[in-house]
Structure formats: structure tokens, C-alpha cells
Design an enzyme around this catalytic site. Structure first.
Site, PDB file in Angstrom:
ATOM      1  N   ARG A   1       9.893  43.013  19.858  1.00  0.00           N
ATOM      2  CA  ARG A   1       9.657  41.993  18.837  1.00  0.00           C
ATOM      3  C   ARG A   1       8.610  42.499  17.844  1.00  0.00           C
ATOM      4  O   ARG A   1       8.019  43.546  18.015  1.00  0.00           O
ATOM      5  CB  ARG A   1       9.174  40.682  19.476  1.00  0.00           C
TER       6      ARG A   1
ATOM      7  N   ASP B   1       6.727  50.763  30.762  1.00  0.00           N
ATOM      8  CA  ASP B   1       5.648  49.829  31.084  1.00  0.00           C
ATOM      9  C   ASP B   1       4.346  50.605  31.038  1.00  0.00           C
ATOM     10  O   ASP B   1       4.077  51.449  31.906  1.00  0.00           O
ATOM     11  CB  ASP B   1       5.877  49.234  32.477  1.00  0.00           C
TER      12      ASP B   1
ATOM     13  N   SER C   1      -6.046  47.872  15.236  1.00  0.00           N
ATOM     14  CA  SER C   1      -6.201  46.505  14.720  1.00  0.00           C
ATOM     15  C   SER C   1      -7.537  46.397  14.010  1.00  0.00           C
ATOM     16  O   SER C   1      -8.500  47.082  14.367  1.00  0.00           O
ATOM     17  CB  SER C   1      -6.159  45.500  15.884  1.00  0.00           C
TER      18      SER C   1
ATOM     19  N   ASN D   1       2.869  51.539  19.408  1.00  0.00           N
ATOM     20  CA  ASN D   1       2.684  50.168  18.946  1.00  0.00           C
ATOM     21  C   ASN D   1       2.479  49.176  20.087  1.00  0.00           C
ATOM     22  O   ASN D   1       1.821  48.152  19.911  1.00  0.00           O
ATOM     23  CB  ASN D   1       3.907  49.738  18.126  1.00  0.00           C
TER      24      ASN D   1
ATOM     25  N   ALA E   1     -12.255  45.984  21.906  1.00  0.00           N
ATOM     26  CA  ALA E   1     -12.789  47.223  22.483  1.00  0.00           C
ATOM     27  C   ALA E   1     -11.666  48.205  22.785  1.00  0.00           C
ATOM     28  O   ALA E   1     -11.807  49.419  22.563  1.00  0.00           O
ATOM     29  CB  ALA E   1     -13.584  46.913  23.748  1.00  0.00           C
TER      30      ALA E   1
ATOM     31  N   GLY F   1       6.934  49.226  22.257  1.00  0.00           N
ATOM     32  CA  GLY F   1       6.756  47.799  21.984  1.00  0.00           C
ATOM     33  C   GLY F   1       7.745  47.269  20.976  1.00  0.00           C
ATOM     34  O   GLY F   1       7.380  46.549  20.043  1.00  0.00           O
TER      35      GLY F   1
ATOM     36  N   TYR G   1      -9.735  42.929  23.793  1.00  0.00           N
ATOM     37  CA  TYR G   1      -8.731  43.448  22.866  1.00  0.00           C
ATOM     38  C   TYR G   1      -9.380  44.354  21.816  1.00  0.00           C
ATOM     39  O   TYR G   1      -8.899  45.470  21.555  1.00  0.00           O
ATOM     40  CB  TYR G   1      -8.011  42.286  22.193  1.00  0.00           C
TER      41      TYR G   1
ATOM     42  N   LYS H   1      -8.784  48.467  21.248  1.00  0.00           N
ATOM     43  CA  LYS H   1      -8.267  49.007  19.989  1.00  0.00           C
ATOM     44  C   LYS H   1      -9.277  49.936  19.317  1.00  0.00           C
ATOM     45  O   LYS H   1      -8.890  50.929  18.683  1.00  0.00           O
ATOM     46  CB  LYS H   1      -7.889  47.859  19.059  1.00  0.00           C
TER      47      LYS H   1
END
Length: 247
Positions: free
Chosen positions: A16, A63, A143, A91, A158, A13, A156, A160
Site C-alpha cells: 500500500r 518480513d 522521514s 520503503n 529514532a 513495503g 519511530y 528513521k
């Protein structure tokens, strides 16, 4: 002496935000970095490179939603490094927002596939290179959304939370082979996801932190650097919340 001198690091990742900054920081600290991104972008790789570090960063297509792409990336990295990886930073991921009762299950599956299953598959392959040499540091980016149940964060959060829990099993199983596994859980961080957040929710989270500000990507990269380096050689199985003190 640079903290990661001649170590081989894989960072996902990296197009950016946090991943970009981690890859840039690792290269500046002497690592040879394989910067993974879904679509290779020469402009991104050029911006990532400090003066004198051009030969330290190589782009790799990856991917996490495509099993064939994951296996191809593992094979490419193994071939280019002589089957050796010292550091892996997981990441990459995808954001998703939506209330529980209105969520499409297809979206939930997509998020779990990228943020959990794809990460595990990549780590399986690259961790085998680490255990072969009986050394390595795996850094999984989770996170605080895994622990803070804001409305609209089911998919999201769940994904993480599952990844943070998977990291503990990885640490327990790989420790005997000299491989450390730790998790970083960032709070609100100034990335693209920051801009996508609902402003009131974003401000509420910032104000709930002791330091009363959002993190910069460099704040997260500095912790990743510590975990990648020998300074953390006796740390494994931990989840470091880099959230400005959301107590």
C-alpha cells in the site's frame, strides 16, 4: 524512452501507500520490479499493474522483522535475476507512537529491528549484487520525523534518524564501486499512517509547510524515480526532504 527501461528494481513495503506507488511507477517506466511485502496478496499485485506491465512485476515475501525471511528474499531475488539488481528502494517499515516515559522497551526494540536492522541486513545482501556489476542506486525512505521531535515519536523518529545516518555510511563505502545511496524524507503523506496521526498534530505539520498540503504518494514516487534513473547519476549521500517546504 522510458526512464528505467529493463532495469531490475526491488521495492519493499509495496502492499500500500508509498511503496505501492513506487513499484507501480517503476514498472510503468520500464523496470522489472520485485514487489516485496510481508504477505503476498494477488489482488494488490493486480491493482499495481498497468495494462501491458503484467510481466514486469513479481511479488516476493519479505518480513523485515525475521532474519530468515530477509535471507530467503535475498536468495530468491538473486536467483531470479541472475545475481543482478540495479535499484533498491527500502520503503517498508512500521509505525509506532508513544510517549517516552510510558514506552515499553520491547516496542522500541521491535521498531528498531524492522526500521533499521532489517533494512541494513537486506541492503547488505542486495548491495553485493550491485557492487559485483559496479552499478546501482539504493534509495532509503526515512522521514522528517527523524528531525522533527514531536511528542510520541521517539521510537519511530529514532529508527528513521538512524537509517538516514546509516545511508551516509553506505554512500561513503559503496561509491567507489559505482553504487549510489540516497535518502528520501517524506513529510506528512496521505497513507495509512496519515489516518493514524492525531488530527491536530497532522494539521499543525501541514500548516507549517510552505505548500500547505500533505503529499500524495505519487509525489514521493516521482522523486524515487529521479534517484533511480540516470538523471541523478552524480548524486549520492544526500537526504532529499519531500515535505512541501517545512522550512
Amino acid at each position: 524512452m522510458k526512464m528505467l527501461n529493463n532495469k531490475i528494481a526491488v521495492v519493499t513495503g509495496t502492499n500500500r501507500g508509498i511503496g505501492f506507488t513506487i513499484a507501480q511507477t517503476f514498472a510503468a517506466q520500464g523496470a522489472h520490479v520485485f514487489a516485496c511485502m510481508r504477505t503476498l496478496d494477488p489482488d494488490v499485485l493486480q491493482r499495481m499493474t498497468h495494462e501491458g506491465d503484467a510481466d514486469r512485476i513479481k511479488g516476493v515475501e519479505l518480513d523485515l522483522g525475521d532474519e530468515a525471511s530477509i535471507k530467503s528474499a535475498i536468495k530468491e531475488i538473486a536467483s531470479l535475476t541472475g545475481n543482478k539488481v540495479d535499484v533498491l528502494v527500502n520503503n517498508a517499515g512500521t509505525a509506532s507512537g508513544g510517549l517516552f516515559q510510558m514506552m515499553h522497551i520491547a516496542e522500541l526494540r521491535r521498531v528498531i529491528e524492522i526500521n533499521l536492522i532489517g533494512q541494513i541486513l537486506l541492503t547488505q545482501g542486495l548491495s553485493r549484487l550491485m557492487t559485483r556489476h559496479r552499478t546501482g542506486s539504493i534509495i532509503n525512505i526515512a522521514s522528517t520525523a527523524a528531525e522533527i521531535a514531536d511528542p510520541g515519536t521517539l521510537a519511530y523518529g529514532a529508527s528513521k534518524a538512524g537509517f538516514a545516518r546509516a545511508s551516509q555510511s553506505m554512500a561513503a563505502e559503496l561509491g567507489a564501486s559505482g553504487v549510489r545511496v540516497n535518502t528520501i524524507s517524506p513529510g506528512v503523506t496521505k497513507t495509512d499512517m496519515f489516518d493514524q496521526m492525531e488530527p491536530k498534530a497532522r494539521e499543525r505539520l501541514i500548516n507549517s509547510a510552505a505548500l500547505k498540503r500533505a503529499a500524495e504518494p505519487q509525489d514521493i514516487a516521482d522523486v524515487a524515480l529521479f534517484l533511480a534513473s540516470d538523471l541523478s547519476s552524480f548524486i549520492t549521500g544526500q537526504n532529499l526532504r519531500v515535505d512541501g517546504g517545512m522550512i
